[in-house]
Structures are given as C-alpha cells and as structure tokens.
Design an enzyme around this catalytic site. Structure first.
Site, PDB file in Angstrom:
ATOM      1  CD  GLU A   1      -2.611  -1.273   0.460  1.00  0.00           C
ATOM      2  OE1 GLU A   1      -2.865  -0.284  -0.076  1.00  0.00           O
ATOM      3  OE2 GLU A   1      -3.508  -2.387   0.482  1.00  0.00           O
TER       4      GLU A   1
ATOM      5  CB  CYS B   1      -2.193   7.224   0.784  1.00  0.00           C
ATOM      6  SG  CYS B   1      -3.551   6.482   2.202  1.00  0.00           S
TER       7      CYS B   1
HETATM    8  P1  NAD Z   1       8.109   4.852   4.516  1.00  0.00           P
HETATM    9  O1  NAD Z   1       7.964   4.949   3.377  1.00  0.00           O
HETATM   10  O2  NAD Z   1       9.795   6.183   5.415  1.00  0.00           O
HETATM   11  O3  NAD Z   1       8.467   4.349   6.090  1.00  0.00           O
HETATM   12  C1  NAD Z   1       7.296   3.108   6.072  1.00  0.00           C
HETATM   13  C2  NAD Z   1       7.735   2.055   6.437  1.00  0.00           C
HETATM   14  O4  NAD Z   1       8.518   1.522   6.035  1.00  0.00           O
HETATM   15  C3  NAD Z   1       8.060   2.474   8.113  1.00  0.00           C
HETATM   16  O5  NAD Z   1       7.818   1.331   9.281  1.00  0.00           O
HETATM   17  C4  NAD Z   1       9.908   2.204   7.773  1.00  0.00           C
HETATM   18  O6  NAD Z   1      10.154   2.214   8.917  1.00  0.00           O
HETATM   19  C5  NAD Z   1       9.850   1.262   7.337  1.00  0.00           C
HETATM   20  N1  NAD Z   1      11.057   0.944   6.514  1.00  0.00           N
HETATM   21  C6  NAD Z   1      11.974   1.392   5.633  1.00  0.00           C
HETATM   22  N2  NAD Z   1      13.093   1.118   5.396  1.00  0.00           N
HETATM   23  C7  NAD Z   1      12.425  -0.819   5.375  1.00  0.00           C
HETATM   24  C8  NAD Z   1      13.452  -1.401   4.831  1.00  0.00           C
HETATM   25  N3  NAD Z   1      14.420  -1.361   3.778  1.00  0.00           N
HETATM   26  N4  NAD Z   1      12.585  -2.675   4.809  1.00  0.00           N
HETATM   27  C9  NAD Z   1      11.301  -2.956   5.290  1.00  0.00           C
HETATM   28  N5  NAD Z   1      11.094  -1.651   6.172  1.00  0.00           N
HETATM   29  C10 NAD Z   1      11.282  -0.501   6.237  1.00  0.00           C
HETATM   30  O7  NAD Z   1       7.242   5.627   4.641  1.00  0.00           O
HETATM   31  P2  NAD Z   1       6.475   6.969   5.625  1.00  0.00           P
HETATM   32  O8  NAD Z   1       6.992   8.440   5.662  1.00  0.00           O
HETATM   33  O9  NAD Z   1       6.297   6.340   6.788  1.00  0.00           O
HETATM   34  O10 NAD Z   1       4.694   7.455   4.946  1.00  0.00           O
HETATM   35  C11 NAD Z   1       4.123   7.759   4.272  1.00  0.00           C
HETATM   36  C12 NAD Z   1       4.272   6.989   2.501  1.00  0.00           C
HETATM   37  O11 NAD Z   1       3.260   5.956   2.502  1.00  0.00           O
HETATM   38  C13 NAD Z   1       3.493   7.949   1.761  1.00  0.00           C
HETATM   39  O12 NAD Z   1       3.807   7.410   0.865  1.00  0.00           O
HETATM   40  C14 NAD Z   1       1.958   7.329   2.181  1.00  0.00           C
HETATM   41  O13 NAD Z   1       1.719   7.412   0.935  1.00  0.00           O
HETATM   42  C15 NAD Z   1       2.162   5.917   2.341  1.00  0.00           C
HETATM   43  N6  NAD Z   1       1.171   5.208   2.881  1.00  0.00           N
HETATM   44  C16 NAD Z   1       0.250   4.601   1.955  1.00  0.00           C
HETATM   45  C17 NAD Z   1      -0.944   3.834   2.077  1.00  0.00           C
HETATM   46  C18 NAD Z   1      -2.033   3.247   0.710  1.00  0.00           C
HETATM   47  O14 NAD Z   1      -2.313   2.665   1.436  1.00  0.00           O
HETATM   48  N7  NAD Z   1      -1.197   3.106   0.013  1.00  0.00           N
HETATM   49  C19 NAD Z   1      -1.398   4.620   3.452  1.00  0.00           C
HETATM   50  C20 NAD Z   1      -0.773   5.522   4.197  1.00  0.00           C
HETATM   51  C21 NAD Z   1       0.223   6.190   4.053  1.00  0.00           C
END
Ligand code: NAD
Length: 512
Positions: free
Chosen positions: A264, A298
């Site tokens: 997502e 998102c």
């Molecule tokens: P992010 O990608 O920085 O982090 C998301 C998660 O991934 C965090 O828990 C982070 O610690 C983890 N992560 C980071 N590196 C990783 C790795 N190498 N392996 C596994 N996990 C890892 O995102 P964010 O800043 O927390 O959130 C914002 C983003 O999330 C935006 O792009 C938004 O659109 C998206 N989002 C999407 C949805 C959806 O349903 N499509 C919902 C909410 C947020």
C-alpha cells in the site's frame, strides 16, 4: 512528560521494544528511540531499541503460537477480536489523543482513526463466520471438488507514520480471524501508539488464555527490523504500507524468496471538476482532501483537473476557503490543520515548491513555514495552491504535504481522464459531475485507472467495508473490507473420489 492521556495509556518515560501479546520485553542496552511531538516539539517518551535477539524471540514465539492458533475455530478467533474491539472502545479517547499528539493529525482525525480500528474489529468478527470457499462440479463421476482457505502463518505488518494504528488493525484483525499470527513493525515516527495499544489489549490475551505470539510488535529501525522481516522465510506474507521507494525494496526482498506481499504505497490523487459539477459539494471536498491530515494521507487530493469553463470560479472559491483554514495545535478542536510530522517533511515540501517554481508553476496561495507563538516545533506550514501542468515532473511525484496543483482541461471528459491517469501512481480518484455520461465514462473500462474511483465525493479517506488499495506505483493487493481476507489465507483445491473406480481427468487411460 505527564500528559493525562499518556498516564491513562500506561506510557511512562521508557517503554520496552517488544511485546508478544501480554508480555513486554527487551531493554535499552542498544540505545533508545525517542518520540517527539510535532505539535510542540517536546519529547513524549523513549523506547529501547530492539536487537537481533529480540527479533528472533518475537518471530520464534509467533511461529509457535501459529501451531496453536490455526486450529482454534474461526468464530472463537473472532471472539478474541470482538474483545479487542471492546478494549479499543474503552481507550478511544486517550489513544485518539496520542495519535494526534505523536504524529500531528487533528484530534477529530485521531479519534476517527481509532474508530476505524473498532469498525474493522466488528467487520472481522462477522468475517470469522464467513470465510467461504466454493464447490465445483467434477468432470469425473463420483467425485466432489471444492476449495477451502487455510491460515497462512505469520503476517509481517510494516506501517507508515500517517495512519499509525488503523493500518495495523486492518491487517492484524483480518489475519487473526483467518488463523494467522502477526508481527508488527510500527513507524519509528509514531511508535508509542503501538505500545499504548498493547498495554490495553494485553489483558484480553491473558483473560482468554491466548498463547504469547498471536499478535506482537517490535520497535526498531526499518533498515534492521524491517529488513529482517522482509527477508525472513518464516514470514509468508508481508503487508507493507509506506512510500513507493520502500515498497519496491519490500517487493524485491519478498520476490527473491517467493514470499507474498501486499503493498500500500504512495498516491497522487486527482479530482476532475467538469462543467456540470455542483461546487457546493466540490469545494469542501477539495479543501478537506488537501488540508486534512496536513496533506499526509495516501489518499490526499494532490491534483485538480478543472474544465476551463470552471477554472476561474474554482480557483477563487478555493483561495477564499483556504483563508478560513485554522492551523495550530492538533489537540485544539477549533483548528482544522495541525503540523507536518517533522521538520524533514517541512523541508521536502519547501524543496517541492522550489522545483515547481523552477518548472514554471505559480504558487498562488500559501506554502510558507509558520513561526512564532504556537509554532515553535517548526513543523507548521500554510497549505498551498499551485497553478501547474500535469506533465511537470514535480506534479508527477507524491509530495507528502498540503500542496494542491491546479491543472486545466478543455474539451471532453476523456481528456480530463487522460490527465488523471497520466501519473505513475494509481490509488484514489474522483469526479465531480452531474452528467451521467461523464460519470459513467469515468467509471468505465476507459475511465480511472485507480484502485478507488469516487463520484461526487473527494479522494480522501475510505470506508473499511470496501477493499482498499491501488494500482501501478501504489502497489498491489487489498486490505480491509470486501474479500481482502483472501490475501491472508492460502487456497487449497480438494478433489474427493467417493466411487469404486479411478477415472483420470481429461479422459486419460492408464492401464497397469
Ligand atoms: P516510509 O516508506 O518512509 O516508511 C514506511 C515503513 O517502512 C516504516 O515503518 C519504515 O520504518 C519502514 N521501512 C523503511 N525502510 C525499510 C526497509 N528497508 N525494509 C522494511 N521496512 C522499511 O513511509 P512513511 O513516511 O512512514 O509514510 C508515508 C508514505 O506512506 C507515503 O508515501 C504514503 O502515500 C504512504 N502510505 C500509503 C498508504 C496506502 O494505503 N496506499 C497508506 C498510508 C501511507
């Protein structure tokens, strides 16, 4: 920090990095992760950092729990989820406040997010009696065929900061009724919300004699805990919510071991405003879609594709509406918009606006970083309206901030749909129109290419009853409602011969 809601949630100065249901463990010998509020910049609490040995403990405990949980009848699993829902009702107010204080969304939205958790619990309870398979007629005599759905194992849940608790519930509650166990890595930008939840639901596990490991969390950096999870062959399904950048990393790691994933990821959501749009509905939908959660959903509205005949009217109405948006402390319910999550997000917004300027876009409202009394954290910004073109590089990207790009179209709705689809992401989309032909075109096979397509409501937010997710760079898979539960189970086709012969399929004769 002694805010009453922290006390109610059992959050002290130092929390432990792991919990396997009722039992919290780990320590701070590898250092701590600090959680600051973007509302006032103050330290809320510290959490010990999980070590590799903590990770091993959590996954081994989950693996063991699965051997038991998969055989508990699904409606009994639903009963555990029902009781979790009751507990969440009890802590709705303090948890909603913590969500708001830790990540910055308005209190109304923080409470709304906890309500979403409660709703998904109710949904999952009903689902626990509806995990249906199909039966089909066999081509062979005296044979019966059917399919059934079995629990899969450990579900790894990786969540983003902007929905710090609801995304866990969407996944963990469905996983639990499906007979799976879950391990949650919350965002490092909002880890205390996870601890608060487990402080409350631990009692439910104890009261029901549920073994440790059915639901767990582990707090640690994405590059350590997250990487361990996505590469772990003991975890058949990873459900990751976050940026497209992280999603691609998750997809690569899971694919290399042929593990499954639900992704997502980022959205770049547009609203099409046609000549027949009712602006009484359109303007509030746009303002909430862009300004809600300070543009950090998102599904936030990032682009408007406006028919040229409506453009000036919409632009003027939006500027007028934006001047009434009250920005400030998210816990003060008279404010509409709180801060961005941290100063890094503020910088990303400023950089995006600079890129927009360089590409020839014009900022026609807002965008400034706010300073002075009440804004000391440095995370408050004015929402921003920019006149731009859809093909500009910056408009093609998701900037996780309240920036709204106004783009124009002339001619038929097909041209607006082409612009709406003309970005790499495919999460949410909407059309405001009272013309049935335009609406049907938008929803047709030639219409919106997004996972969510709305008519006369905005792009932002979704009800838990529908399957939630997107296409293209937004990822794949669905969460929450409809038949999303199927992602959390493995499908098995069964053929039973109740006759005295052994006829082969496709008429094959094999005499031995
Ligand atoms: P992010 O990608 O920085 O982090 C998301 C998660 O991934 C965090 O828990 C982070 O610690 C983890 N992560 C980071 N590196 C990783 C790795 N190498 N392996 C596994 N996990 C890892 O995102 P964010 O800043 O927390 O959130 C914002 C983003 O999330 C935006 O792009 C938004 O659109 C998206 N989002 C999407 C949805 C959806 O349903 N499509 C919902 C909410 C947020």
């Amino acid at each position: 920090m002694s805010l009453p809601f922290l006390k109610q949630l059992g959050i002290g100065e130092l929390s432990l990095p792991i919990c396997t249901g009722a039992r919290h463990s780990g320590d701070d010998s590898d250092g701590v992760q600090e959680s600051f509020s973007p509302a006032d910049g103050k330290l809320i609490g510290k959490i010990g950092k999980a070590k590799q040995s903590d990770y091993e403990h959590v996954v081994a405990t989950a693996e063991k729990a699965f051997l038991h949980w998969r055989s508990v009848p699904a409606p009994k699993r639903g009963e555990l989820v029902r009781q979790i829902g009751v507990k969440l009702r009890e802590i709705k107010d303090p948890l909603g406040r913590l969500v708001s204080y830790e990540m910055g969304k308005s209190l109304q939205e923080g409470l709304g997010e906890v309500q979403e958790m409660i709703d998904v619990c109710d949904f999952a309870v009903g689902l626990s009696r509806q995990l249906y398979g199909l039966t089909m007629h066999s081509e062979r005599p005296d044979h019966r065929m059917y399919e059934q759905w079995h629990p899969m194992g450990i579900v790894g849940i990786i969540s983003a900061f902007n929905f710090p608790v609801a995304v866990w519930a969407w996944n963990a509650m469905l996983a639990a009724v499906c007979g799976d166990v879950s391990v949650w890595k919350p965002s490092k930008k909002a880890p205390l919300t996870a601890i608060a939840i487990f402080n409350a639901i631990g009692e439910v596990f104890k009261d029901n004699d549920v073994p440790e490991g059915v639901m767990s969390y582990i707090v640690g950096p994405g590059a350590v805990v997250g990487e361990s999870m996505i590469n772990d062959t003991r975890i058949p399904l990873i459900s990751a919510t976050g940026s497209t950048r992280v999603g691609i990393r998750v997809a690569e790691a899971c694919a290399r071991r042929l593990g499954k994933s639900i992704l997502e990821l980022g959205g770049n959501n547009a609203i099409i405003i046609t000549p027949s749009a009712d602006l009484k509905l359109t303007i509030p939908a746009v303002v909430f879609g862009c300004v809600g959660t300070a543009g950090q959903r998102c599904t936030s509205t990032r682009r408007l594709i406006i028919h040229e005949s409506m453009y000036d009217q919409v632009k003027a109405a939006l500027i007028k509406a934006y001047t009434t948006v009250r920005i400030g402390d998210p816990l003060d319910t008279t404010n509409h918009m709180g801060p961005l999550v941290d100063t890094g997000a503020v910088k990303d917004m400023q950089d995006a606006l600079e890129s927009a300027r360089q590409e020839g876009a014009s900022i026609i409202y807002g965008g400034e970083v706010l300073s002075g009394a009440g804004f000391e954290s440095g995370c408050y910004v004015k929402p921003c309206i920019v006149e731009a073109k859809n093909e500009m590089e910056i408009v093609q990207q998701e900037t996780f901030a309240p920036i709204l790009y106004l783009c124009k179209y002339s001619g038929d709705v097909e041209l607006a749909i082409a612009q709406q689809n003309g970005v790499p992401q495919g999460l949410s989309s909407a059309i405001f129109s009272t013309n049935v032909l335009e609406v049907e075109e938008f929803l047709s096979t030639r219409g919106s290419d997004c996972g969510l397509a709305n008519v006369n409501i905005g792009t932002s937010g979704a009800e838990i009853g529908g399957a939630f997710g997107g296409e293209k760079e937004t990822g794949w898979g669905r969460e929450s409602g409809s038949d999303s539960w199927r992602y959390y189970m493995r499908r098995q086709t069964n053929t039973i011969n109740y006759g005295k012969e052994l006829p082969l399929a496709q008429g094959i004769e094999f005499d031995v």
